[in-house]
Motif scaffolding. Structure first.
Motif, PDB file in Angstrom:
ATOM      1  N   GLU A   1       0.849  -1.170   0.000  1.00  0.00           N
ATOM      2  CA  GLU A   1       0.000   0.000   0.000  1.00  0.00           C
ATOM      3  C   GLU A   1       0.896   1.235   0.000  1.00  0.00           C
ATOM      4  OE1 GLU A   1      -3.113   1.896   3.119  1.00  0.00           O
ATOM      5  OE2 GLU A   1      -3.311  -0.234   2.688  1.00  0.00           O
ATOM      6  N   TRP A   2       0.627   2.173  -0.887  1.00  0.00           N
ATOM      7  CA  TRP A   2       1.435   3.382  -1.030  1.00  0.00           C
ATOM      8  C   TRP A   2       0.858   4.520  -0.190  1.00  0.00           C
ATOM      9  CZ3 TRP A   2       6.068   3.198  -3.263  1.00  0.00           C
ATOM     10  CH2 TRP A   2       6.333   2.108  -4.077  1.00  0.00           C
ATOM     11  N   HIS A   3       1.757   5.247   0.486  1.00  0.00           N
ATOM     12  CA  HIS A   3       1.358   6.360   1.343  1.00  0.00           C
ATOM     13  C   HIS A   3       2.175   7.593   0.972  1.00  0.00           C
ATOM     14  CE1 HIS A   3      -0.786   3.733   4.196  1.00  0.00           C
ATOM     15  NE2 HIS A   3       0.130   2.858   3.841  1.00  0.00           N
ATOM     16  N   ALA A   4       1.495   8.717   0.700  1.00  0.00           N
ATOM     17  CA  ALA A   4       2.185   9.987   0.471  1.00  0.00           C
ATOM     18  C   ALA A   4       2.636  10.505   1.827  1.00  0.00           C
ATOM     19  CB  ALA A   4       1.257  10.982  -0.206  1.00  0.00           C
ATOM     20  N   VAL A   5       3.947  10.757   1.957  1.00  0.00           N
ATOM     21  CA  VAL A   5       4.473  11.151   3.268  1.00  0.00           C
ATOM     22  C   VAL A   5       5.039  12.565   3.314  1.00  0.00           C
ATOM     23  CG1 VAL A   5       4.866   8.798   4.083  1.00  0.00           C
ATOM     24  CG2 VAL A   5       6.666   9.961   2.821  1.00  0.00           C
ATOM     25  N   VAL A   6       5.496  13.091   2.186  1.00  0.00           N
ATOM     26  CA  VAL A   6       6.060  14.441   2.193  1.00  0.00           C
ATOM     27  C   VAL A   6       6.118  14.946   0.743  1.00  0.00           C
ATOM     28  CG1 VAL A   6       8.493  13.709   2.047  1.00  0.00           C
ATOM     29  CG2 VAL A   6       7.941  15.885   3.139  1.00  0.00           C
ATOM     30  N   GLY A   7       6.006  16.257   0.593  1.00  0.00           N
ATOM     31  CA  GLY A   7       6.154  16.867  -0.726  1.00  0.00           C
ATOM     32  C   GLY A   7       7.616  17.140  -1.026  1.00  0.00           C
ATOM     33  N   LEU A   8       7.986  17.063  -2.291  1.00  0.00           N
ATOM     34  CA  LEU A   8       9.379  17.339  -2.677  1.00  0.00           C
ATOM     35  C   LEU A   8       9.801  18.761  -2.327  1.00  0.00           C
ATOM     36  CD1 LEU A   8       9.887  15.545  -6.103  1.00  0.00           C
ATOM     37  CD2 LEU A   8      10.911  14.987  -3.889  1.00  0.00           C
ATOM     38  N   ASP A   9       8.853  19.690  -2.306  1.00  0.00           N
ATOM     39  CA  ASP A   9       9.195  21.073  -1.969  1.00  0.00           C
ATOM     40  C   ASP A   9       9.532  21.237  -0.489  1.00  0.00           C
ATOM     41  OD1 ASP A   9       6.558  20.556  -1.221  1.00  0.00           O
ATOM     42  OD2 ASP A   9       5.866  22.584  -1.667  1.00  0.00           O
ATOM     43  N   GLU A  10       9.236  20.223   0.333  1.00  0.00           N
ATOM     44  CA  GLU A  10       9.546  20.252   1.772  1.00  0.00           C
ATOM     45  C   GLU A  10      10.733  19.361   2.125  1.00  0.00           C
ATOM     46  OE1 GLU A  10       5.931  19.465   4.149  1.00  0.00           O
ATOM     47  OE2 GLU A  10       4.929  19.462   2.193  1.00  0.00           O
ATOM     48  N   PHE A  11      11.250  18.614   1.161  1.00  0.00           N
ATOM     49  CA  PHE A  11      12.255  17.577   1.430  1.00  0.00           C
ATOM     50  C   PHE A  11      13.391  17.730   0.422  1.00  0.00           C
ATOM     51  CE2 PHE A  11      13.123  12.761   1.344  1.00  0.00           C
ATOM     52  CZ  PHE A  11      13.955  12.835   2.434  1.00  0.00           C
ATOM     53  N   TRP A  12      14.400  18.470   0.811  1.00  0.00           N
ATOM     54  CA  TRP A  12      15.485  18.852  -0.088  1.00  0.00           C
ATOM     55  C   TRP A  12      16.587  17.799  -0.127  1.00  0.00           C
ATOM     56  CZ3 TRP A  12      16.089  24.275  -1.761  1.00  0.00           C
ATOM     57  CH2 TRP A  12      14.945  25.019  -1.528  1.00  0.00           C
ATOM     58  N   GLU A  13      17.356  17.831  -1.199  1.00  0.00           N
ATOM     59  CA  GLU A  13      18.521  16.934  -1.295  1.00  0.00           C
ATOM     60  C   GLU A  13      19.412  17.132  -0.084  1.00  0.00           C
ATOM     61  OE1 GLU A  13      20.967  16.671  -4.794  1.00  0.00           O
ATOM     62  OE2 GLU A  13      19.201  16.603  -6.087  1.00  0.00           O
ATOM     63  N   GLY A  14      19.895  16.012   0.454  1.00  0.00           N
ATOM     64  CA  GLY A  14      20.776  16.053   1.612  1.00  0.00           C
ATOM     65  C   GLY A  14      20.054  15.998   2.939  1.00  0.00           C
ATOM     66  N   GLU A  15      18.724  15.992   2.940  1.00  0.00           N
ATOM     67  CA  GLU A  15      17.962  16.005   4.185  1.00  0.00           C
ATOM     68  C   GLU A  15      17.482  14.611   4.585  1.00  0.00           C
ATOM     69  OE1 GLU A  15      16.011  20.408   4.497  1.00  0.00           O
ATOM     70  OE2 GLU A  15      14.727  18.820   3.716  1.00  0.00           O
ATOM     71  N   LEU A  16      17.220  14.474   5.875  1.00  0.00           N
ATOM     72  CA  LEU A  16      16.554  13.307   6.438  1.00  0.00           C
ATOM     73  C   LEU A  16      15.143  13.733   6.833  1.00  0.00           C
ATOM     74  CD1 LEU A  16      19.295  11.980   8.904  1.00  0.00           C
ATOM     75  CD2 LEU A  16      18.841  11.215   6.554  1.00  0.00           C
ATOM     76  N   TYR A  17      14.211  12.789   6.781  1.00  0.00           N
ATOM     77  CA  TYR A  17      12.824  13.065   7.167  1.00  0.00           C
ATOM     78  C   TYR A  17      12.292  11.847   7.903  1.00  0.00           C
ATOM     79  CZ  TYR A  17       7.907  14.429   6.700  1.00  0.00           C
ATOM     80  OH  TYR A  17       6.609  14.778   6.945  1.00  0.00           O
ATOM     81  N   HIS A  30      17.071  11.919   1.392  1.00  0.00           N
ATOM     82  CA  HIS A  30      17.133  12.469   0.036  1.00  0.00           C
ATOM     83  C   HIS A  30      18.617  12.605  -0.291  1.00  0.00           C
ATOM     84  CE1 HIS A  30      14.985  15.417  -2.897  1.00  0.00           C
ATOM     85  NE2 HIS A  30      15.859  14.643  -3.515  1.00  0.00           N
ATOM     86  N   LEU A  31      19.147  11.601  -0.955  1.00  0.00           N
ATOM     87  CA  LEU A  31      20.580  11.544  -1.247  1.00  0.00           C
ATOM     88  C   LEU A  31      20.979  12.633  -2.235  1.00  0.00           C
ATOM     89  CD1 LEU A  31      20.776   7.662  -1.436  1.00  0.00           C
ATOM     90  CD2 LEU A  31      21.761   9.108   0.350  1.00  0.00           C
ATOM     91  N   PRO A  32      22.227  13.048  -2.213  1.00  0.00           N
ATOM     92  CA  PRO A  32      22.684  14.144  -3.069  1.00  0.00           C
ATOM     93  C   PRO A  32      22.486  13.901  -4.566  1.00  0.00           C
ATOM     94  CG  PRO A  32      24.272  13.744  -1.347  1.00  0.00           C
ATOM     95  CD  PRO A  32      23.243  12.650  -1.252  1.00  0.00           C
ATOM     96  N   ASP A  33      22.359  12.654  -5.002  1.00  0.00           N
ATOM     97  CA  ASP A  33      22.144  12.374  -6.424  1.00  0.00           C
ATOM     98  C   ASP A  33      20.657  12.384  -6.786  1.00  0.00           C
ATOM     99  OD1 ASP A  33      21.255  10.072  -5.246  1.00  0.00           O
ATOM    100  OD2 ASP A  33      22.631   8.741  -6.282  1.00  0.00           O
ATOM    101  N   ALA A  34      19.827  12.969  -5.938  1.00  0.00           N
ATOM    102  CA  ALA A  34      18.378  13.099  -6.104  1.00  0.00           C
ATOM    103  C   ALA A  34      17.631  11.793  -5.856  1.00  0.00           C
ATOM    104  CB  ALA A  34      18.012  13.671  -7.472  1.00  0.00           C
TER     105      ALA A  34
END
Length: 117
Positions: A1-17, A30-34
């Motif tokens: 089952e798929w769950h939307a957890v965060v928008g890309l505009d809130e989760f930048w490369e290099g970040e943990l969520y 979100h690894l540096p290679d996107a």
């Protein structure tokens, strides 16, 4: 089952969520290679939240703040100690949302240190 957890505009490369889906604590990176990966959010050693650990974006490693266990977040494999790993959830991106796939099997998706080899 798929769950939307965060928008890309809130989760930048290099970040943990960190998020919860049902009974599962999930850590996204979100690894540096996107590339985006999702793993169990608790350390397999003593269930410490991994998001609170020391994240080295350049090396792609995360050190747990509890007892300093270290993981490669590109693969989910343990570095120190080796021989352990994190449960990995499937991830996809649709309409600028990060979706995490959680199996509908009634299980807790979490590996303990003695189960992860």
């Amino acid at each position: 089952e798929w769950h939307a957890v965060v928008g890309l505009d809130e989760f930048w490369e290099g970040e943990l969520y960190d998020t919860e889906v049902g009974d599962d604590q999930i850590l996204l990176v979100h690894l540096p290679d996107a590339q985006i990966k999702a793993y169990q959010g608790l350390c397999p050693h003593q269930e410490v939240l991994l998001v609170d650990g020391e994240w080295d974006e350049d090396a792609g490693t995360l050190m747990c703040g509890g007892h300093r266990w270290e993981f490669d977040l590109r693969t989910g494999n343990g570095i120190n100690p080796s021989g352990c790993r994190l449960f990995e959830f499937p991830v996809r991106v649709e309409a600028d949302k990060v979706l995490v796939g959680v199996p509908r099997d009634g299980q807790r998706h979490y590996l303990r240190a003695n189960e992860s080899e």
